[in-house]
Design an enzyme around this catalytic site. Sequence first.
Site, short mmCIF file in Angstrom:
data_model
loop_
_atom_site.label_atom_id
_atom_site.label_comp_id
_atom_site.label_asym_id
_atom_site.label_seq_id
_atom_site.Cartn_x
_atom_site.Cartn_y
_atom_site.Cartn_z
N LEU A 7 1.55 6.83 10.10
CA LEU A 7 1.04 7.77 9.10
C LEU A 7 -0.44 8.08 9.29
CD1 LEU A 7 3.02 6.45 6.04
CD2 LEU A 7 3.03 8.83 6.84
N THR A 17 3.86 6.11 -7.85
CA THR A 17 3.96 4.76 -8.41
C THR A 17 3.46 4.65 -9.84
OG1 THR A 17 2.96 2.57 -8.23
CG2 THR A 17 1.78 4.33 -7.15
N GLU A 54 1.64 2.41 -10.73
CA GLU A 54 0.25 1.95 -10.65
C GLU A 54 -0.74 3.08 -11.01
OE1 GLU A 54 -1.28 -1.28 -9.65
OE2 GLU A 54 0.66 -1.68 -10.53
N LYS A 92 -2.91 6.58 -3.96
CA LYS A 92 -1.63 7.16 -4.38
C LYS A 92 -1.85 8.32 -5.36
CE LYS A 92 1.82 4.77 -2.42
NZ LYS A 92 3.03 5.32 -1.80
N TYR A 125 -5.43 1.03 -3.81
CA TYR A 125 -4.05 1.50 -3.57
C TYR A 125 -3.72 2.62 -4.55
CZ TYR A 125 1.07 1.46 -4.06
OH TYR A 125 2.40 1.82 -4.17
N LEU A 174 8.07 7.25 2.40
CA LEU A 174 8.06 5.92 1.77
C LEU A 174 7.05 4.99 2.45
CD1 LEU A 174 11.93 5.32 1.46
CD2 LEU A 174 10.42 6.60 -0.04
N GLY A 175 6.53 5.37 3.58
CA GLY A 175 5.60 4.50 4.31
C GLY A 175 4.29 4.37 3.54
P1 NDP Z 1 7.28 -1.89 1.80
O1 NDP Z 1 5.93 -2.49 1.86
O2 NDP Z 1 8.48 -2.77 1.81
O3 NDP Z 1 7.46 -0.87 3.04
C1 NDP Z 1 6.40 -0.06 3.47
C2 NDP Z 1 6.82 0.64 4.75
O4 NDP Z 1 5.73 1.44 5.21
C3 NDP Z 1 7.16 -0.32 5.91
O5 NDP Z 1 8.22 0.24 6.66
C4 NDP Z 1 5.88 -0.31 6.74
O6 NDP Z 1 6.08 -0.64 8.09
C5 NDP Z 1 5.51 1.16 6.59
N1 NDP Z 1 4.12 1.44 6.94
C6 NDP Z 1 3.00 0.77 6.54
N2 NDP Z 1 1.91 1.33 7.08
C7 NDP Z 1 2.35 2.36 7.84
C8 NDP Z 1 1.69 3.29 8.70
N3 NDP Z 1 0.38 3.30 8.87
N4 NDP Z 1 2.45 4.22 9.32
C9 NDP Z 1 3.80 4.24 9.18
N5 NDP Z 1 4.47 3.37 8.40
C10 NDP Z 1 3.75 2.44 7.76
O7 NDP Z 1 7.32 -0.93 0.54
P2 NDP Z 1 8.54 -0.53 -0.42
O8 NDP Z 1 9.72 -0.23 0.40
O9 NDP Z 1 8.62 -1.51 -1.52
O10 NDP Z 1 7.98 0.81 -1.09
C11 NDP Z 1 8.22 2.09 -0.49
C12 NDP Z 1 7.19 3.08 -0.99
O11 NDP Z 1 7.26 3.20 -2.39
C13 NDP Z 1 5.74 2.71 -0.68
O12 NDP Z 1 5.05 3.91 -0.44
C14 NDP Z 1 5.25 2.08 -1.98
O13 NDP Z 1 3.85 2.24 -2.10
C15 NDP Z 1 6.01 2.91 -3.00
N6 NDP Z 1 6.34 2.25 -4.25
C16 NDP Z 1 7.00 1.04 -4.25
C17 NDP Z 1 7.40 0.48 -5.43
C18 NDP Z 1 8.12 -0.82 -5.47
O14 NDP Z 1 8.16 -1.43 -6.55
N7 NDP Z 1 8.73 -1.29 -4.40
C19 NDP Z 1 7.13 1.15 -6.73
C20 NDP Z 1 6.46 2.43 -6.59
C21 NDP Z 1 6.10 2.94 -5.40
P3 NDP Z 1 6.15 -2.18 8.59
O15 NDP Z 1 7.56 -2.64 8.28
O16 NDP Z 1 5.86 -2.06 10.04
O17 NDP Z 1 5.12 -2.94 7.82
P1 GDR Z 2 2.42 -4.70 -8.12
O1 GDR Z 2 3.41 -5.84 -7.60
O2 GDR Z 2 1.00 -5.05 -7.94
O3 GDR Z 2 2.88 -4.34 -9.50
O4 GDR Z 2 2.73 -3.53 -7.08
P2 GDR Z 2 3.20 -7.39 -7.33
O5 GDR Z 2 4.55 -7.97 -7.29
O6 GDR Z 2 2.30 -7.63 -6.18
O7 GDR Z 2 2.43 -7.87 -8.67
C1 GDR Z 2 3.00 -7.75 -9.95
C2 GDR Z 2 2.14 -8.49 -10.96
O8 GDR Z 2 2.26 -9.90 -10.70
C3 GDR Z 2 0.96 -10.46 -10.74
N1 GDR Z 2 0.93 -11.70 -9.95
C4 GDR Z 2 1.06 -11.79 -8.61
N2 GDR Z 2 1.30 -10.85 -7.66
C5 GDR Z 2 1.41 -11.27 -6.37
N3 GDR Z 2 1.69 -10.37 -5.42
N4 GDR Z 2 1.25 -12.58 -6.00
C6 GDR Z 2 1.00 -13.55 -6.92
O9 GDR Z 2 0.86 -14.72 -6.59
C7 GDR Z 2 0.92 -13.15 -8.29
N5 GDR Z 2 0.72 -13.82 -9.45
C8 GDR Z 2 0.73 -12.94 -10.44
C9 GDR Z 2 0.06 -9.38 -10.20
O10 GDR Z 2 -1.31 -9.64 -10.54
C10 GDR Z 2 0.65 -8.15 -10.88
O11 GDR Z 2 0.13 -8.00 -12.16
C11 GDR Z 2 4.07 -3.25 -6.68
C12 GDR Z 2 4.01 -2.69 -5.25
O12 GDR Z 2 5.34 -2.56 -4.77
C13 GDR Z 2 3.35 -1.33 -5.24
O13 GDR Z 2 3.48 -0.75 -3.94
C14 GDR Z 2 4.05 -0.42 -6.27
O14 GDR Z 2 3.41 0.83 -6.31
C15 GDR Z 2 4.03 -1.08 -7.63
O15 GDR Z 2 4.68 -2.33 -7.56
C16 GDR Z 2 4.77 -0.23 -8.68
#
Ligand code: NDP
Ligand code: GDR
Length: 361
Positions: free
Chosen positions: A64, A132, A134, A160, A156, A85-86
């Site tokens: 990306l 998101t 967030e 976004k 982040y 989604l990346g």
């Molecule tokens: P993941 O972290 O599991 O996956 C992220 C993906 O992006 C991986 O395939 C990663 O590759 C790829 N990626 C990272 N950097 C780059 C780059 N520079 N170029 C190309 N690809 C890249 O995230 P999720 O599947 O959980 O989330 C999907 C999307 O939705 C993300 O954009 C996230 O911010 C957003 N989101 C997620 C939520 C959630 O609760 N899961 C909620 C709201 C939004 P690699 O495997 O090599 O690391």
């Molecule tokens: P979030 O998810 O920041 O909401 O982002 P995460 O699971 O990292 O944290 C959720 C909450 O838990 C608290 N927390 C911790 N978090 C992590 N990672 N590790 C810890 O040890 C820990 N202890 C407490 C955090 O402070 C936070 O409040 C996720 C990601 O998938 C984003 O890409 C996406 O956009 C949002 O969800 C919606």
Amino acid sequence: MKKALITGVTGQDGAYLADFLLKKGYEVHGIKRRSSLFNTDRIDHIYEDPHIEGRRFILHYGDLTDSTSLIHIVQKVQPDEIYNLGAQSHVKVSFEEPEYTANCDALGPLRLLEAIRILGMEKKTRFYQASTSELYGLVREVPQKESTPFYPRSPYAVAKMYAFWITVNYREAYGMYACNGILFNHESPMRGETFVTRKITRALARIKAGLQETLFLGNIDALRDWGHARDYVEMQWLMLQQQEAKDYVIATGEQHSVRDFVNLSAGMLDFKLHWQGSGVDERAYDDRNRLVVAVDPRYFRPTEVETLLGDPSKAKRELGWEPQTSFLQLVQEMVAADFESAKRDALVKRHGFTAYNFHES
Ligand code: NDP
Ligand code: GDR
């Protein structure tokens, strides 16, 4: 046959979405990054050998942060739908790598939108941006819906926010079918190990299997609206199948604390936790007085999002969408999967091999 292009195909959502679209009959193309190790664990079950004639799942190297790779791939694939989604998706990591996060998460979607325009595909290609909850950060309204004002609280979320508005802007400026899914947290057994839910289920399962002693966490009072990734990817597809491109909140409408998540997971593994102390000294012991959970300030964030709760009524009303998996089922599924793999690791260890890693988050 419709063609979809997924960035982030090796991530949690990318893997579920690729599976979902293949079952719908799509030809699915995914972008993966070059890595020194295999990074396709989540999609190995749908991988097809490049030598197979007529395969429907095709991977391309790209990034990306690299416009030229994106333009080449979009030109070659000619997708009907692009799912962006990346992302560098870890909120805490974004404080340590703010510039890279902006490059990937803010400029990445701009590069894709520009690729569509440069190639004259504005009327052909529909675009989904992974936005998101967030964005709501310091919340101004409970529950949060599409009209709730944004107040991002991390590099982040700020990145976004740019991505959200550039998607809206390209829709309005160039008549593109481009939309945002404002997804609240969604989890699964495929969730990255450093997000809090998976960190909890994985660590408690490993403690139970004798592979780890203590689970260290940050802010256990944080409140989140947690759904299942499998349910949420269906929404990503539905959003691209409408007459008109619009933005939707996707959430369950139910909220739990990190502490609730710990207690529920611990109960499923037969730990009875006794909590003591408060704030940074809070900890939980089991019946044999072993320290199972402890708060460690290193996991606190410089600015925290304390509470999120979504209102998905627009998606329910206009798209007919309902989440299928309850919070209890989600936790059960994650605990069961992590306990299975912890038992396997324990067995391997007992036989003198060291085939497991522990990554801190
Ligand atoms: P993941 O972290 O599991 O996956 C992220 C993906 O992006 C991986 O395939 C990663 O590759 C790829 N990626 C990272 N950097 C780059 C780059 N520079 N170029 C190309 N690809 C890249 O995230 P999720 O599947 O959980 O989330 C999907 C999307 O939705 C993300 O954009 C996230 O911010 C957003 N989101 C997620 C939520 C959630 O609760 N899961 C909620 C709201 C939004 P690699 O495997 O090599 O690391
Ligand atoms: P979030 O998810 O920041 O909401 O982002 P995460 O699971 O990292 O944290 C959720 C909450 O838990 C608290 N927390 C911790 N978090 C992590 N990672 N590790 C810890 O040890 C820990 N202890 C407490 C955090 O402070 C936070 O409040 C996720 C990601 O998938 C984003 O890409 C996406 O956009 C949002 O969800 C919606």
